[in-house]
Design a protein around this motif. Sequence first.
Motif, short mmCIF file in Angstrom:
data_model
loop_
_atom_site.label_atom_id
_atom_site.label_comp_id
_atom_site.label_asym_id
_atom_site.label_seq_id
_atom_site.Cartn_x
_atom_site.Cartn_y
_atom_site.Cartn_z
N ALA A 282 0.83 -1.21 0.00
CA ALA A 282 0.00 0.00 0.00
C ALA A 282 0.86 1.26 0.00
O ALA A 282 0.49 2.27 -0.60
CB ALA A 282 -0.94 -0.01 1.20
N ARG A 283 1.98 1.20 0.66
CA ARG A 283 2.89 2.34 0.65
C ARG A 283 3.59 2.49 -0.69
O ARG A 283 3.83 3.61 -1.16
CB ARG A 283 3.92 2.18 1.77
N PRO B 104 0.26 3.62 -3.88
CA PRO B 104 -0.84 4.24 -3.13
C PRO B 104 -2.14 4.40 -3.90
O PRO B 104 -3.16 4.74 -3.30
CB PRO B 104 -0.27 5.61 -2.74
N ASN B 105 -2.13 4.16 -5.21
CA ASN B 105 -3.33 4.38 -6.00
C ASN B 105 -4.12 3.10 -6.25
O ASN B 105 -4.81 2.97 -7.26
CB ASN B 105 -2.97 5.03 -7.35
N ARG C 237 -6.44 -0.33 -4.19
CA ARG C 237 -7.16 -0.78 -3.00
C ARG C 237 -6.64 -2.17 -2.62
O ARG C 237 -6.39 -3.00 -3.49
CB ARG C 237 -8.66 -0.83 -3.25
N TYR C 238 -6.53 -2.42 -1.32
CA TYR C 238 -5.89 -3.64 -0.84
C TYR C 238 -6.81 -4.44 0.06
O TYR C 238 -7.56 -3.88 0.86
CB TYR C 238 -4.59 -3.29 -0.10
N LEU D 252 -3.44 3.11 7.63
CA LEU D 252 -3.88 2.58 6.34
C LEU D 252 -5.20 1.81 6.41
O LEU D 252 -5.55 1.10 5.47
CB LEU D 252 -2.79 1.67 5.76
N ARG E 2 -7.54 2.02 3.49
CA ARG E 2 -7.12 1.49 2.19
C ARG E 2 -6.92 -0.01 2.19
O ARG E 2 -6.77 -0.62 1.13
CB ARG E 2 -5.82 2.16 1.74
#
Length: 207
Positions: A53-54, A57-58, A60-61, A83, A86
């Motif tokens: 995710a870092r 960043p664009n 979804r996880y 986070l 996200r």
Amino acid sequence: MDAIYRSQRHIYDLTRKYYLLGRDALIAGIAPPPGGTVLEVGCGTGRNLIAAARAFPNARYFGIDISAAMLETARAKIAAAGLSHRIELAQGDATAFNSTALFGVAAFDRVFQSYTLSMIPDWQGALREGASKLAPGGRLDIVDFGQQEGLPRPFQVMLFAWLAKFDVTPRATLPEAVRAAARDNGLTGRFASLRRGYAWSASLSRG
């Protein structure tokens, strides 16, 4: 899994970073499309999802794990990293899970399994299940213990005996399973041996 990880989860990331090789390379190569979806099957403490995710960043996880204890730790770590908005987690069986019911997402642009197949009894089922969750253009990435084929035999014997104490079994037929999954599902398969066979990596791509 809860019995194994109820205490280990507190030191899991600190101890595993020295021998779960290839995880960071897998994460660096995920490269989901903008606004894409990424699923980790067997997310453990959430370490990999936070890193992904870092890095990207664009997207979804999402993560599933069968261990409620691990998910508790993962949620705490994800919240501490800021986070939670996200990364979404749910309890699920890697060999059979309904991602639509869990997350409202039927298929994902990226799915990854990092050092999970060696711990799942029906690992071929987990491989097929992960592949079945790929969206058009999606890719499943795998990294796990190899067969130490380029390393001294005593090292292999010692490592395999140590891993067995934690119910971890490197999958000798992973290359054949990847080829079979690719053939049966109309996917493109790739396999590579890393660090003289210490780790193996594989991918299955749709379209």
